[in-house]
Design a protein around this motif. Structure first.
Motif, short mmCIF file in Angstrom:
data_model
loop_
_atom_site.label_atom_id
_atom_site.label_comp_id
_atom_site.label_asym_id
_atom_site.label_seq_id
_atom_site.Cartn_x
_atom_site.Cartn_y
_atom_site.Cartn_z
N THR A 297 139.73 26.10 86.35
CA THR A 297 139.99 26.37 87.76
C THR A 297 141.37 26.98 87.95
OG1 THR A 297 138.55 24.57 88.46
CG2 THR A 297 140.19 25.28 90.03
N VAL A 298 142.36 26.44 87.23
CA VAL A 298 143.72 26.99 87.32
C VAL A 298 143.77 28.38 86.71
CG1 VAL A 298 146.09 26.68 86.54
CG2 VAL A 298 144.79 24.72 87.37
N LEU A 299 143.13 28.58 85.57
CA LEU A 299 143.14 29.89 84.92
C LEU A 299 142.51 30.97 85.80
CD1 LEU A 299 142.16 29.08 81.22
CD2 LEU A 299 144.40 29.78 82.09
N TRP A 300 141.44 30.62 86.51
CA TRP A 300 140.70 31.61 87.29
C TRP A 300 141.30 31.89 88.66
CZ3 TRP A 300 135.28 29.15 86.03
CH2 TRP A 300 134.95 29.44 84.70
N ARG A 301 142.31 31.14 89.05
CA ARG A 301 142.93 31.42 90.36
C ARG A 301 143.45 32.85 90.43
NH1 ARG A 301 146.73 26.11 90.96
NH2 ARG A 301 145.20 24.69 91.86
N ASP A 302 144.11 33.28 89.37
CA ASP A 302 144.73 34.60 89.37
C ASP A 302 143.86 35.67 88.72
OD1 ASP A 302 147.05 33.53 90.56
OD2 ASP A 302 147.83 32.94 88.60
N ASP A 303 142.97 35.24 87.81
CA ASP A 303 142.15 36.23 87.11
C ASP A 303 140.84 35.58 86.65
OD1 ASP A 303 141.03 38.20 85.60
OD2 ASP A 303 142.74 38.49 84.26
N PRO A 304 139.76 35.79 87.38
CA PRO A 304 138.47 35.19 87.01
C PRO A 304 137.93 35.68 85.67
CG PRO A 304 138.44 35.93 89.29
CD PRO A 304 139.69 36.49 88.67
N ALA A 305 138.52 36.75 85.11
CA ALA A 305 138.04 37.27 83.83
C ALA A 305 138.59 36.47 82.64
CB ALA A 305 138.44 38.74 83.69
N ARG A 306 139.57 35.62 82.89
CA ARG A 306 140.11 34.82 81.79
C ARG A 306 139.03 33.90 81.23
NH1 ARG A 306 145.67 33.01 84.92
NH2 ARG A 306 146.93 34.85 84.39
N GLY A 307 139.11 33.65 79.92
CA GLY A 307 138.11 32.79 79.31
C GLY A 307 138.64 32.07 78.09
N LEU A 308 137.97 30.99 77.73
CA LEU A 308 138.41 30.18 76.60
C LEU A 308 138.09 30.83 75.26
CD1 LEU A 308 137.46 26.61 77.86
CD2 LEU A 308 139.60 27.89 78.12
N GLY A 309 137.32 31.91 75.28
CA GLY A 309 137.11 32.66 74.04
C GLY A 309 138.40 33.24 73.50
N ASP A 310 139.42 33.37 74.38
CA ASP A 310 140.72 33.89 73.93
C ASP A 310 141.56 32.83 73.21
OD1 ASP A 310 140.11 36.32 75.16
OD2 ASP A 310 140.96 35.67 77.07
N LEU A 311 141.16 31.57 73.31
CA LEU A 311 141.95 30.50 72.72
C LEU A 311 141.91 30.62 71.20
CD1 LEU A 311 143.49 27.99 73.88
CD2 LEU A 311 141.48 26.64 73.26
N PRO A 312 143.07 30.76 70.56
CA PRO A 312 143.08 30.99 69.10
C PRO A 312 142.51 29.81 68.33
CG PRO A 312 145.22 31.53 70.07
CD PRO A 312 144.43 30.82 71.14
N ARG A 313 141.71 30.11 67.32
CA ARG A 313 141.15 29.06 66.48
C ARG A 313 142.26 28.26 65.81
NH1 ARG A 313 140.05 27.68 61.45
NH2 ARG A 313 138.07 26.64 60.95
N ASP A 314 143.35 28.94 65.41
CA ASP A 314 144.44 28.25 64.72
C ASP A 314 145.08 27.19 65.62
OD1 ASP A 314 144.01 29.78 62.51
OD2 ASP A 314 145.71 31.14 62.83
N LEU A 315 145.09 27.43 66.92
CA LEU A 315 145.67 26.47 67.85
C LEU A 315 144.80 25.21 67.92
CD1 LEU A 315 148.04 26.03 69.72
CD2 LEU A 315 146.78 27.19 71.53
N VAL A 316 143.49 25.41 67.94
CA VAL A 316 142.57 24.27 67.93
C VAL A 316 142.71 23.51 66.61
CG1 VAL A 316 140.14 23.59 67.98
CG2 VAL A 316 140.97 25.44 69.47
N ALA A 317 142.78 24.24 65.50
CA ALA A 317 142.90 23.60 64.19
C ALA A 317 144.21 22.83 64.07
CB ALA A 317 142.81 24.66 63.09
N HIS A 318 145.30 23.37 64.61
CA HIS A 318 146.59 22.69 64.56
C HIS A 318 146.52 21.36 65.29
CE1 HIS A 318 150.41 21.63 66.55
NE2 HIS A 318 150.94 21.92 65.39
N THR A 319 145.87 21.34 66.46
CA THR A 319 145.77 20.11 67.24
C THR A 319 144.92 19.07 66.52
OG1 THR A 319 146.02 21.37 69.29
CG2 THR A 319 145.05 19.16 69.46
N LEU A 320 143.79 19.49 65.97
CA LEU A 320 142.95 18.55 65.22
C LEU A 320 143.70 17.98 64.02
CD1 LEU A 320 139.63 20.60 65.27
CD2 LEU A 320 140.08 18.50 66.55
#
Length: 401
Positions: A297-320
């Motif tokens: 909801t926050v991401l789409w306020r300024d740009d509805p085209a934003r998506g979680l597909g842009d989230l880097p895999r390395d960032l997810v792996a780092h958190t895990l």
């Protein structure tokens, strides 16, 4: 010190004093527990605090990951997170509170190098049923630490009935210049460590009885401690968030409050998924769904085209990896993307339903119930779609609780 060094120093300090490390459990409480998620380090130890012998003995130390939905509205300030780690120590009928506070003071000053002149303590000053905590007060006076006596703020309980007792909290000064005032009067004093003296049990009728065994339960938030020791102005700027702050802003330019919420909620969602939860309409799955949709909801306020597909895999792996989880990073990303697609579809369906003549006027309780039961549109989503117009005659979702 970076966060990993703080953890090692903490655990080794207490192991040298006879504590055995308890392996931190997942965010999911034991079967039969009524809460959705583990909310503190003591939560998995409740049976042992109530009298059951622990297989590792009477002195324990651990690092426990936790999730608190009660703090969702606080996320974005300098100290609150949805998912965080808690350092903790326990005495199960062994040593008393004054020794626990003595070790804590020595750990902060000698182990972590905290300036003792920047510390302040609060102590339970007594009430109608229990007198002041004179042992803790005496310890702090001997150590030369300023003390503030309070009432309910220094009485800990685990709900309306159950174990309870006085606590003593340790605060660190974060303001410019020398310390001033007291923790109750100045929010530049930030709580770093709470020591609970579990000496009583409150019965269902409200009366207090002594516990058969007096316990000590302490806890301090790891990310909060790290940010203070590293001289950072918020938990979102301690070292564990460095990859998120480096990679997210180039993807999605956001103001600081929005950046903090998006980072917190997506990071928390990764950890929740890593512990085996999947989005759902109830229970733990709904908490996960709410985290993802709040971030979107926050991401789409300024740009509805934003998506979680842009989230880097390395960032997810780092958190895990940081939370010692074995879930595959790509599987976590797929779960996030599936929930994003589901949410986009729900928004489009919601706009179509709300455009019908029946729903153009004020909505009553019957309307909201019908929209939820028949079309799967939650109240907060309906309110958001009704209140924020966007170009083209559609409504854009706005963050709302």
């Amino acid at each position: 010190m970076d966060t990993e060094q703080i953890v090692r120093t903490f655990v080794e300090y207490y192991e040298e004093r006879g504590h055995h490390r308890v392996t931190g459990s997942t965010l999911l409480p034991p079967p039969g527990d009524t809460v959705l998620f583990t909310t503190s380090g003591m939560h998995p130890l409740t049976p042992y605090l109530e009298g059951r012998p622990h297989p590792l003995g009477r002195r324990l130390v651990n690092v426990q990951r936790c999730l608190r939905t009660t703090d969702l509205d606080e996320v974005g300030d300098s100290t609150h997170l949805t998912v965080f780690e808690m350092l903790g120590t326990w005495s199960l009928g062994d040593y008393e509170g004054s020794l626990s506070l003595d070790w804590a003071h020595r750990f902060l000053v000698e182990g972590l190098g905290v300036d003792p002149g920047l510390l302040h303590a609060t102590v339970y000053g007594g009430g109608d049923e229990v007198g002041p905590d004179t042992d803790s007060l005496r310890l702090w006076e001997e150590r030369g630490v300023p003390v503030e006596l309070t009432g309910a703020d220094n009485w800990w309980s685990n709900g309306p009935a159950g174990p309870c007792g006085p606590d003593s909290e340790i605060f660190l000064w974060t303001g410019d210049g020398p310390p001033r005032s007291t923790p109750a009067r100045d929010d530049r004093w930030v709580e770093v460590w709470n020591h609970v003296m579990m000496r009583h049990r409150r019965l269902d009728d409200g009366s207090l009885v002594p516990l058969p065994r007096r316990n000590i339960d302490t806890g301090l938030g790891l990310e909060r401690l790290s940010s203070l020791l590293q001289g950072r102005p918020s938990v979102f700027e301690c070292d564990v968030f460095d990859p998120w702050r480096r990679l997210v802003p180039p993807l999605w330019p956001l103001d600081e409050p929005s950046l903090r919420l998006v980072v917190d909620h997506l990071r928390s969602a990764v950890v929740v998924i890593g512990d085996g939860v999947r989005p759902a309409s109830t229970g733990r799955g709904y908490v996960l769904r709410r985290l993802v949709r709040r971030a979107l909801t926050v991401l789409w306020r300024d740009d509805p085209a934003r998506g979680l597909g842009d989230l880097p895999r390395d960032l997810v792996a780092h958190t895990l990896d940081h939370f010692r989880q074995e879930e595959d990073a790509e599987a976590v990303r797929r779960t996030l993307l599936d929930e994003e697609r589901r949410f986009r579809g729900l928004l489009e369906r919601g706009r179509g339903v709300l455009s019908r003549p029946r729903f153009r006027g004020p909505l009553g309780e019957d309307d909201l119930r019908y929209l939820h039961d028949t079309h799967g549109l939650p109240r907060d989503l309906v309110t958001s779609l009704r209140e924020e117009p966007v170009p083209g005659g559609h409504n854009r979702p706005r963050e709302r609780d």
